[in-house]
Design a protein around this motif. Sequence first.
Motif, mmCIF file in Angstrom:
data_model
loop_
_atom_site.group_PDB
_atom_site.id
_atom_site.type_symbol
_atom_site.label_atom_id
_atom_site.label_comp_id
_atom_site.label_asym_id
_atom_site.label_seq_id
_atom_site.Cartn_x
_atom_site.Cartn_y
_atom_site.Cartn_z
ATOM 1 N N ALA A 1 -1.487 5.621 3.801
ATOM 2 C CA ALA A 1 -0.045 5.696 3.590
ATOM 3 C C ALA A 1 0.155 7.106 2.776
ATOM 4 C CB ALA A 1 0.351 4.702 2.357
ATOM 5 N N GLY B 1 -6.539 6.635 -4.306
ATOM 6 C CA GLY B 1 -5.858 5.682 -3.414
ATOM 7 C C GLY B 1 -6.541 4.428 -2.888
ATOM 8 N N ASP C 1 -5.365 0.428 2.347
ATOM 9 C CA ASP C 1 -4.656 0.795 3.269
ATOM 10 C C ASP C 1 -3.969 2.126 2.580
ATOM 11 O OD1 ASP C 1 -5.335 -0.775 5.218
ATOM 12 O OD2 ASP C 1 -3.697 -2.401 4.766
ATOM 13 N N VAL C 2 -4.145 2.365 1.237
ATOM 14 C CA VAL C 2 -3.571 3.231 0.408
ATOM 15 C C VAL C 2 -3.694 4.788 0.906
ATOM 16 C CG1 VAL C 2 -2.845 4.366 -1.919
ATOM 17 C CG2 VAL C 2 -3.181 1.880 -1.439
ATOM 18 N N ASP D 1 -10.335 2.890 4.718
ATOM 19 C CA ASP D 1 -10.094 3.791 4.002
ATOM 20 C C ASP D 1 -10.722 5.158 4.392
ATOM 21 O OD1 ASP D 1 -12.160 2.888 3.127
ATOM 22 O OD2 ASP D 1 -12.019 3.258 0.937
ATOM 23 N N LEU E 1 -7.211 1.670 -5.287
ATOM 24 C CA LEU E 1 -6.064 0.800 -5.461
ATOM 25 C C LEU E 1 -5.957 -0.292 -4.113
ATOM 26 C CD1 LEU E 1 -3.287 3.424 -6.617
ATOM 27 C CD2 LEU E 1 -4.601 1.852 -7.778
ATOM 28 N N GLY E 2 -6.413 0.328 -3.091
ATOM 29 C CA GLY E 2 -6.375 -0.678 -1.657
ATOM 30 C C GLY E 2 -6.725 0.264 -0.535
ATOM 31 N N SER F 1 0.806 -1.125 0.068
ATOM 32 C CA SER F 1 -0.008 -0.016 0.088
ATOM 33 C C SER F 1 0.727 1.198 0.017
ATOM 34 C CB SER F 1 -1.080 -0.051 1.192
ATOM 35 O OG SER F 1 -2.045 -1.227 1.232
ATOM 36 N N ALA F 2 2.027 1.211 0.730
ATOM 37 C CA ALA F 2 2.848 2.263 0.740
ATOM 38 C C ALA F 2 3.640 2.691 -0.664
ATOM 39 C CB ALA F 2 3.994 2.087 1.753
ATOM 40 N N ASP F 3 4.158 1.420 -1.231
ATOM 41 C CA ASP F 3 4.440 1.440 -2.514
ATOM 42 C C ASP F 3 3.455 2.170 -3.815
ATOM 43 O OD1 ASP F 3 6.617 0.161 -1.740
ATOM 44 O OD2 ASP F 3 6.104 -1.588 -2.493
ATOM 45 N N ALA F 4 2.127 1.694 -3.569
ATOM 46 C CA ALA F 4 1.022 2.191 -4.270
ATOM 47 C C ALA F 4 0.953 3.537 -4.180
ATOM 48 C CB ALA F 4 -0.199 1.433 -4.105
ATOM 49 N N ALA F 5 1.077 4.139 -2.608
ATOM 50 C CA ALA F 5 0.782 5.517 -2.500
ATOM 51 C C ALA F 5 1.947 6.588 -2.911
ATOM 52 C CB ALA F 5 0.762 5.769 -0.842
#
Length: 215
Positions: free
Chosen positions: A54, A44, A50-51, A67, A47-48, A17-21
Motif C-alpha cells: 500500500a 509497514g 500488505d502495508v 511484504d 504493522l501488517g 492495510s491502506a489505512d495503516a500505510a
Amino acid sequence: MTIDKNVPVAGGMGGGSADAAATLLACDALWNTGLSRDELLRLGAQLGADVPFALMGGTAVGTGRGDELSPALAQGQFQWVLALADFGLSTPAVYRELDEHRVRHLADINPVRQPRVDSGVLQALRAGDPARLADVMYNDLQAPALHLEPGLSAVLELGEQNGALAGVISGSGPTVAFLAPDLDDALELQIALSAAKLAVVRATGPVHGARLLSD
C-alpha cells in the motif's frame, strides 16, 4: 487523527492495510521524522503483511508474508468492477478453511510448493492485455471463501454473464472483483450489477501508493 474510510471492513481488499500505510506516511510528515522509503516499508511490514504494498503501489510481486516486494512491469491500465458484500469474512477463518480444503482434497491438489507467480500473469501485465490476464487469474483463497459463503458463486456468475472477462474473489473475500475488457464495458457491467441490487464500485489499476496531498 480522523480516517475517512470508504473500503468496507473485512472486505478482502486490503483497506485496513491502506489505512495503516496512509497513517504511517502522515505521522512521518507530521512529526518530521524524515524516514527513508526503506525504513517506511520496514515499519509497514511490522504493522501488517500488505502495508508495504500500500505504500509502494504500482504492480509488484509479493513473496514471504507478502511484504517482500519486487516491482513488476505492467503496461496500460486494467478496468475492474468490484461487487461489495453487506457482510465481512474473517481472514483467519478463510485461511483455516484453506488448510481444511487442502486436507479434504489432498489427492487432487499438487503439493504446496514455494509460492510463485504464473509467468502467464506477468506476460499479460507486460502486454497490458486484459483478455490474457483473465485467462490466468486465480486465487487459492477463492474455494475456501466460497465454502464459507456459497452465495458468492451467484455473484461470480452474474458478473460473467454481463460482460466480465473473469471474476475472482478479492483476497479472502467477500468482495468479488471483475475484470472488464475496457472502460465502456466496465461501466455497463457496473450498471448491470447495480440493477441487481449489488453495491458496486469501479476501479482502475495499477495506481500509486500512499502519498501526501496538498490543498
